[in-house]
Design a protein around this motif. Structure first.
Motif, short mmCIF file in Angstrom:
data_model
loop_
_atom_site.label_atom_id
_atom_site.label_comp_id
_atom_site.label_asym_id
_atom_site.label_seq_id
_atom_site.Cartn_x
_atom_site.Cartn_y
_atom_site.Cartn_z
N LEU A 198 9.08 -45.30 -7.01
CA LEU A 198 7.63 -45.19 -7.11
C LEU A 198 7.01 -44.86 -5.76
O LEU A 198 5.85 -44.45 -5.69
CB LEU A 198 7.04 -46.51 -7.64
N ASN A 199 7.77 -45.09 -4.70
CA ASN A 199 7.28 -44.80 -3.36
C ASN A 199 8.46 -44.44 -2.46
O ASN A 199 9.63 -44.50 -2.88
CB ASN A 199 6.53 -46.01 -2.79
N PHE A 200 8.15 -44.08 -1.23
CA PHE A 200 9.19 -43.63 -0.31
C PHE A 200 10.17 -44.74 0.04
O PHE A 200 11.35 -44.48 0.28
CB PHE A 200 8.55 -43.07 0.97
N VAL A 201 9.69 -46.00 0.06
CA VAL A 201 10.57 -47.12 0.39
C VAL A 201 11.69 -47.24 -0.63
O VAL A 201 12.87 -47.41 -0.28
CB VAL A 201 9.77 -48.43 0.48
N MET A 202 11.34 -47.17 -1.93
CA MET A 202 12.36 -47.23 -2.98
C MET A 202 13.33 -46.06 -2.85
O MET A 202 14.53 -46.21 -3.03
CB MET A 202 11.71 -47.23 -4.36
N LEU A 203 12.77 -44.90 -2.55
CA LEU A 203 13.61 -43.71 -2.41
C LEU A 203 14.60 -43.88 -1.27
O LEU A 203 15.79 -43.58 -1.40
CB LEU A 203 12.72 -42.49 -2.15
N LEU A 204 14.11 -44.42 -0.14
CA LEU A 204 14.98 -44.62 1.02
C LEU A 204 16.03 -45.69 0.76
O LEU A 204 17.20 -45.53 1.15
CB LEU A 204 14.12 -45.00 2.23
N LEU A 205 15.64 -46.79 0.09
CA LEU A 205 16.62 -47.83 -0.25
C LEU A 205 17.71 -47.27 -1.15
O LEU A 205 18.89 -47.62 -1.02
CB LEU A 205 15.92 -49.01 -0.93
N GLY A 206 17.29 -46.42 -2.08
CA GLY A 206 18.28 -45.79 -2.96
C GLY A 206 19.25 -44.93 -2.18
O GLY A 206 20.46 -44.96 -2.42
N ARG A 207 18.74 -44.18 -1.21
CA ARG A 207 19.61 -43.34 -0.38
C ARG A 207 20.59 -44.20 0.43
O ARG A 207 21.75 -43.83 0.60
CB ARG A 207 18.77 -42.49 0.57
N ILE A 208 20.09 -45.34 0.91
CA ILE A 208 20.96 -46.23 1.69
C ILE A 208 22.09 -46.77 0.82
O ILE A 208 23.25 -46.80 1.23
CB ILE A 208 20.14 -47.38 2.29
N MET A 209 21.77 -47.17 -0.42
CA MET A 209 22.81 -47.67 -1.33
C MET A 209 23.80 -46.57 -1.69
O MET A 209 25.01 -46.83 -1.83
CB MET A 209 22.18 -48.26 -2.58
N LEU A 210 23.31 -45.35 -1.84
CA LEU A 210 24.22 -44.22 -2.09
C LEU A 210 25.16 -44.04 -0.90
O LEU A 210 26.35 -43.77 -1.06
CB LEU A 210 23.43 -42.93 -2.32
N LEU A 227 18.44 -37.26 -10.16
CA LEU A 227 18.90 -38.36 -9.33
C LEU A 227 19.56 -39.45 -10.17
O LEU A 227 20.55 -40.06 -9.75
CB LEU A 227 17.72 -38.95 -8.53
N GLY A 228 19.03 -39.71 -11.35
CA GLY A 228 19.57 -40.76 -12.21
C GLY A 228 20.95 -40.45 -12.76
O GLY A 228 21.78 -41.35 -12.95
N LEU A 229 21.21 -39.17 -13.02
CA LEU A 229 22.52 -38.78 -13.57
C LEU A 229 23.66 -39.00 -12.59
O LEU A 229 24.83 -38.89 -12.96
CB LEU A 229 22.49 -37.33 -14.03
N ALA A 230 23.32 -39.32 -11.34
CA ALA A 230 24.37 -39.67 -10.37
C ALA A 230 25.12 -40.92 -10.83
O ALA A 230 26.24 -41.19 -10.37
CB ALA A 230 23.75 -39.92 -9.00
N ALA A 231 24.51 -41.67 -11.76
CA ALA A 231 25.17 -42.88 -12.27
C ALA A 231 26.42 -42.54 -13.09
O ALA A 231 27.32 -43.38 -13.23
CB ALA A 231 24.20 -43.68 -13.14
N ALA A 232 26.50 -41.32 -13.62
CA ALA A 232 27.65 -40.95 -14.46
C ALA A 232 28.96 -40.96 -13.68
O ALA A 232 29.91 -41.67 -14.06
CB ALA A 232 27.41 -39.60 -15.12
N PRO A 233 29.08 -40.20 -12.56
CA PRO A 233 30.34 -40.28 -11.81
C PRO A 233 30.55 -41.66 -11.19
O PRO A 233 31.69 -42.10 -11.02
CB PRO A 233 30.18 -39.21 -10.72
N ALA A 234 29.44 -42.36 -10.86
CA ALA A 234 29.58 -43.71 -10.30
C ALA A 234 30.19 -44.66 -11.32
O ALA A 234 31.01 -45.52 -10.98
CB ALA A 234 28.21 -44.23 -9.85
N LEU A 235 29.81 -44.49 -12.58
CA LEU A 235 30.37 -45.33 -13.65
C LEU A 235 31.85 -45.05 -13.83
O LEU A 235 32.67 -45.97 -14.00
CB LEU A 235 29.61 -45.09 -14.95
N VAL A 271 23.65 -48.68 -8.17
CA VAL A 271 22.38 -49.25 -7.73
C VAL A 271 21.52 -48.18 -7.07
O VAL A 271 20.30 -48.08 -7.33
CB VAL A 271 22.61 -50.43 -6.77
N GLY A 272 22.12 -47.37 -6.22
CA GLY A 272 21.38 -46.32 -5.54
C GLY A 272 20.80 -45.30 -6.51
O GLY A 272 19.64 -44.87 -6.35
#
Length: 508
Positions: A134-146, A207-215, A125-126
């Protein structure tokens, strides 16, 4: 004599020599798949530094930093000092710190696999949020999920590895987590180099390729068996024995199984693991759970890896400085971890920690002296001194890679009795992430203020932790994971504290 049979007082019975079994392909494959989760932690460490140097990323989320980067003429030590950018990097570790405290009851109640799966899903998800930000809020939420993913993964995976591995190979197999972390860092560095050439969307791909090790972590968690320790703790004794027989390659597992059952009975009688861990008989483990991860970060490894690009720039590598420095240090870190995997169950934990500490002290002092004498606020190092510093940095990274890097995780994960194991691992991860957050947030300011003295500051801490290991850490090599209580009872210092608690309980 095997692991540990805990009486109500928490004392141990020795059965270790009765343990039987062999190294099976099943347990090796299970440990390798579980350790892949470490690549998530490593990938994020490596990817964030590269992404925050990409112009398109800075223009979108940190325009003031971009302008500063283009037009700043500050001195060598202060040119990258920006708390907003530091907060972007460090926020993940703060989220992970909080998440690991919630991961502890999940890991204990529902098993190690569930926490591994939760961590993988959170990281997926992160990665998606960051790639589509698209904005800093999405970026920060992504960091939190990571951060949530790292909190769950780092809490459960070292426990899983310690419980699945046979006693004589536990150190090496547990270090697969650290090896995967270093390979994740190296992979992220290479990906950043490639995506930096993609003008406007390269950072999204990184940032999106982080999904590979997560998968890989999520699928691995689904396919892997639960550890026999956890199954027995949950009341599935028969299933736990079958898994134990399968991973040991023999039906003659009575001694080890009895130890697990005894430990499970005590664990299930403990209703508040975090409160229990504060008792005197658990004081040695608690001290190690706090000090080992704290010292691991206070080696200064983060500062060394960050400062490498500046040193390479002074050697004339210009635009390719980040690639060369990151690739070199990342490759050296991964290779040196292999040395630790090969030797930890032969030479022991103490020898590697003390030897690595001495080598790191020499390297930090050397770098500090060279920079203090030859690298001023607006000077450049000569080519000869630059090469010398880069060589010393590599030697420092080598020492960290075969000592405190992997062992900072391995030792805390193997020393706790079952009833406080999940709580102890949560404390370990929380302390690690807390100090990672502190160093990540303050390093740029410390570098600006202390200058070359920062390296001497870290050398002082490495001296303290090397002495600490020599005096207070007993050797855990070859000690069954359910028999660690005996080890503390025999240690010259810790036995006094444990015996005092035992006498009080008997008096009651």
């Amino acid at each position: 004599m095997a692991g540990v049979s805990f009486a109500p007082t928490g004392m141990a019975k020795d059965r270790a020599e009765q343990y039987q079994g062999r190294v099976t392909a099943y347990v090796i494959i299970a440990c390798i798949v579980a350790a892949v989760g470490g690549s998530i932690f490593g990938y994020d460490i490596g990817i964030s530094g590269g992404v925050t140097s990409m112009d398109a990323f800075l223009k979108k989320f940190f325009p003031t930093v971009y302008l500063k980067k283009m037009h700043s003429h500050e001195n060598n030590y202060c040119k990258f000092n920006d708390q907003g950018l530091a907060a972007f990097t460090s926020s993940l570790y703060l989220a992970g710190l909080v998440a690991t405290l919630f991961a502890s009851p999940v890991t204990q109640t529902y098993g190690r696999r569930v926490s591994i799966i939760c961590g993988g899903l959170s990281f997926l998800v992160g990665a998606a949020l960051n790639a589509a930000a698209l904005n800093f809020v999405m970026l920060l939420l992504g960091r939190i999920m990571l951060g949530v993913g790292i909190g769950f993964g780092n809490q459960a995976i070292p426990l899983y590895l310690s419980e699945m591995a046979p006693t004589h190979l536990r150190g090496g197999l547990n270090m697969m987590f650290q090896l995967a972390t270093t390979l994740g860092i190296f992979s992220a560095n290479m990906i950043n180099y490639g995506t930096s050439k993609l003008d406007h969307w390269g950072w999204r791909l990184s940032l999106g390729l982080a999904a590979a090790p997560a998968l890989l972590m999520t699928v691995g968690g689904i396919l892997l068996p639960e550890t026999p320790n956890s199954l027995i703790e949950q009341g599935s004794k028969e299933k736990g024995r079958k898994v134990l027989e399968r991973i040991r390659g023999t039906h003659n597992v009575d001694a080890e199984f009895e130890d697990m059952v005894d430990a499970s009975e005590l664990a299930n009688s403990v209703k508040h693991p975090f409160r229990n861990i504060l008792e005197k008989r658990n004081r040695p483990q608690l001290v190690m759970a706090v000090c080992m991860p704290m010292f691991q970060i206070l080696t200064g490894i983060n500062s060394i890896l960050f400062y490498a690009p500046v040193l390479f720039q002074s050697m004339g590598f210009k635009g390719n400085a980040s690639l060369y420095s990151s690739a070199l240090t990342g490759a050296v870190l991964a290779l040196s971890t292999l040395v630790s995997i090969a030797t930890v169950d032969k030479l022991g934990r103490r020898l590697l920690l003390i030897g690595g500490g001495i080598q790191m002290i020499i390297c930090q002092v050397t770098v500090g002296i060279i920079l203090g004498l030859k690298f001023g606020d607006d000077q450049e190092l000569s080519r000869g001194y630059s090469i010398a510093v880069v060589v010393v940095i590599c030697l420092f990274v080598v020492a960290f890679g075969w000592s405190w890097g992997p062992l900072g995780w391995t030792v805390p994960s193997e020393i706790f009795p079952l009833e406080t194991r999940s709580a102890g691992q949560s404390i370990t991860v929380a302390v690690n992430l807390f100090f990672t957050f502190v160093i990540a947030q303050s390093f740029l300011s410390l570098l600006c203020g202390l200058k070359f003295g920062l390296f001497l500051f870290f050398a002082g801490w490495i001296t303290v932790m090397t002495v600490f290991v020599y005096v207070f850490l007993p050797e855990t090599k070859g000690v069954p994971i359910e028999e660690m209580m005996l080890m503390w009872q025999r240690h010259w210092f810790w036995k006094k504290i444990i015996s005092e608690d035992h006498e009080k309980q008997e008096a009651i």
